[in-house]
Design an enzyme around this catalytic site. Structure first.
Site, mmCIF file in Angstrom:
data_model
loop_
_atom_site.group_PDB
_atom_site.id
_atom_site.type_symbol
_atom_site.label_atom_id
_atom_site.label_comp_id
_atom_site.label_asym_id
_atom_site.label_seq_id
_atom_site.Cartn_x
_atom_site.Cartn_y
_atom_site.Cartn_z
ATOM 1 N N GLY A 20 116.088 8.474 77.072
ATOM 2 C CA GLY A 20 117.378 7.813 77.262
ATOM 3 C C GLY A 20 118.034 7.785 75.896
ATOM 4 O O GLY A 20 118.148 8.819 75.244
ATOM 5 N N GLU A 21 118.374 6.629 75.412
ATOM 6 C CA GLU A 21 118.894 6.469 74.059
ATOM 7 C C GLU A 21 118.060 5.422 73.332
ATOM 8 O O GLU A 21 118.011 4.268 73.755
ATOM 9 C CB GLU A 21 120.358 6.028 74.089
ATOM 10 C CG GLU A 21 121.337 7.168 74.008
ATOM 11 C CD GLU A 21 121.173 7.982 72.725
ATOM 12 O OE1 GLU A 21 121.280 9.225 72.805
ATOM 13 O OE2 GLU A 21 120.932 7.389 71.649
ATOM 14 N N SER A 22 117.430 5.846 72.242
ATOM 15 C CA SER A 22 116.556 4.909 71.519
ATOM 16 C C SER A 22 117.352 3.710 70.987
ATOM 17 O O SER A 22 116.821 2.598 70.907
ATOM 18 C CB SER A 22 115.846 5.637 70.390
ATOM 19 O OG SER A 22 116.777 6.352 69.611
ATOM 20 N N CYS A 69 110.539 11.318 74.506
ATOM 21 C CA CYS A 69 111.865 11.529 73.919
ATOM 22 C C CYS A 69 112.367 10.253 73.216
ATOM 23 O O CYS A 69 111.823 9.900 72.185
ATOM 24 C CB CYS A 69 112.809 12.035 74.997
ATOM 25 S SG CYS A 69 114.066 13.094 74.301
ATOM 26 N N ARG A 78 115.882 12.279 64.774
ATOM 27 C CA ARG A 78 116.624 12.151 66.046
ATOM 28 C C ARG A 78 117.598 13.312 66.222
ATOM 29 O O ARG A 78 118.219 13.762 65.269
ATOM 30 C CB ARG A 78 117.447 10.857 66.074
ATOM 31 C CG ARG A 78 116.627 9.618 66.220
ATOM 32 C CD ARG A 78 117.535 8.402 66.286
ATOM 33 N NE ARG A 78 118.354 8.385 67.479
ATOM 34 C CZ ARG A 78 119.641 8.038 67.513
ATOM 35 N NH1 ARG A 78 120.270 7.695 66.422
ATOM 36 N NH2 ARG A 78 120.283 8.041 68.666
ATOM 37 N N ILE A 124 115.930 17.415 76.076
ATOM 38 C CA ILE A 124 117.293 16.908 76.205
ATOM 39 C C ILE A 124 117.639 16.100 74.953
ATOM 40 O O ILE A 124 117.124 15.003 74.752
ATOM 41 C CB ILE A 124 117.450 16.017 77.461
ATOM 42 C CG1 ILE A 124 116.975 16.765 78.716
ATOM 43 C CG2 ILE A 124 118.901 15.558 77.625
ATOM 44 C CD1 ILE A 124 116.830 15.889 79.954
ATOM 45 N N ARG A 125 118.465 16.678 74.102
ATOM 46 C CA ARG A 125 118.789 16.031 72.809
ATOM 47 C C ARG A 125 117.514 15.475 72.188
ATOM 48 O O ARG A 125 117.429 14.303 71.804
ATOM 49 C CB ARG A 125 119.802 14.905 72.990
ATOM 50 C CG ARG A 125 121.218 15.368 72.794
ATOM 51 C CD ARG A 125 122.172 14.213 72.921
ATOM 52 N NE ARG A 125 122.567 13.686 71.640
ATOM 53 C CZ ARG A 125 122.856 12.406 71.417
ATOM 54 N NH1 ARG A 125 122.738 11.524 72.377
ATOM 55 N NH2 ARG A 125 123.266 12.027 70.254
ATOM 56 N N HIS A 157 110.366 16.054 78.256
ATOM 57 C CA HIS A 157 110.339 15.149 79.416
ATOM 58 C C HIS A 157 109.291 15.587 80.447
ATOM 59 O O HIS A 157 109.650 16.176 81.470
ATOM 60 C CB HIS A 157 111.723 15.119 80.074
ATOM 61 C CG HIS A 157 112.733 14.402 79.265
ATOM 62 N ND1 HIS A 157 113.032 13.063 79.456
ATOM 63 C CD2 HIS A 157 113.505 14.806 78.232
ATOM 64 C CE1 HIS A 157 113.950 12.696 78.592
ATOM 65 N NE2 HIS A 157 114.257 13.733 77.827
ATOM 66 N N GLU A 204 107.817 13.978 82.664
ATOM 67 C CA GLU A 204 108.028 13.325 83.978
ATOM 68 C C GLU A 204 108.894 14.164 84.914
ATOM 69 O O GLU A 204 108.878 13.945 86.128
ATOM 70 C CB GLU A 204 108.628 11.925 83.781
ATOM 71 C CG GLU A 204 110.074 11.869 83.305
ATOM 72 C CD GLU A 204 110.257 12.228 81.835
ATOM 73 O OE1 GLU A 204 109.257 12.486 81.136
ATOM 74 O OE2 GLU A 204 111.415 12.284 81.386
#
Ligand code: GLN
Length: 197
Positions: A55-57, A83, A112, A138-139, A178, A180
């Site tokens: 997601g976003e850390s 991630c 990052r 993803i990023r 990822h 998952e």
């Protein structure tokens, strides 16, 4: 250690549903009787281990601080971060936003967004210590250095993309991609580390 037979998934945002689904499949594949529980507040922390999704850390840090669980998470003995979750586990991060903090549990340094922007996201087949899998980036963050007690679980060329630090009491696992989304082998590995020690 007294087990609760519950694994938490930090459920503020990101690929929470995907992790819950992969975790359920892993539990089934290993014939464990373990529940998967969404974690948002202190009352959700009666868990044996925690999965921190991508997601976003920055968001994960802010929301866990707001809910008063950021410091408490440092006491959880088993954590698997993917991630943004890997960023959350790292001892040191580069390109952080002002004030951004991590749990500093896993002895790695992470950069990052090192693979570029969202549109530079990619998917490829990789070799891992757990077998060949399809990996989605993803990023993604890049692991720049690992401490001497950290074991590599997967590489992509020269880059370490998954690793683990394990002691008698703790296990921390990080993946830059990822798992998952494509496989349950990492979830199974994490659960075996907790319940089949
Ligand atoms: N770029 C995100 C961060 O810094 C991580 C991206 C992801 O989790 N897919 O937190």
């Amino acid at each position: 250690m007294k087990f609760h037979n519950k694994i938490g998934v930090l459920a503020y945002h990101g690929d929470v549903i995907e992790h819950i689904s992969a975790a359920h499949k892993a539990v089934q594949n290993l014939s464990l009787s373990v529940q998967i529980q969404e974690v948002r507040t202190k009352k959700d922390l009666d868990i044996d281990g925690l999965i921190i999704p991508g997601g976003e850390s920055t968001v994960l840090h802010k929301l866990s601080q707001r809910e008063g669980i950021f410091e408490v998470m440092k006491q959880i003995p088993f954590i698997f971060g993917t991630c943004a979750g890997a960023i959350m586990l790292a001892k040191k991060i580069y390109h952080k936003t002002p004030g951004q903090k991590t749990l500093r549990l896993l002895d790695i340094e992470v950069d990052r967004n090192a693979y570029g922007r969202q549109t530079d996201s990619f998917e490829k087949k990789i070799h891992t210590a757990l077998g060949d899998i399809q990996a989605v980036f993803i990023r993604a963050p890049r692991i720049i250095t690992i401490g001497k007690n950290v074991k590599v679980l997967a590489r992509d060329g020269d880059d370490i993309i998954a690793c683990e630090e394990k002691s008698d009491e703790n296990v921390y696992i990080a993946a830059c991609f990822h798992p998952e989304l494509t496989t349950t082998v990492f979830h199974e590995y994490f659960f075996r580390r907790i319940y089949q020690r």
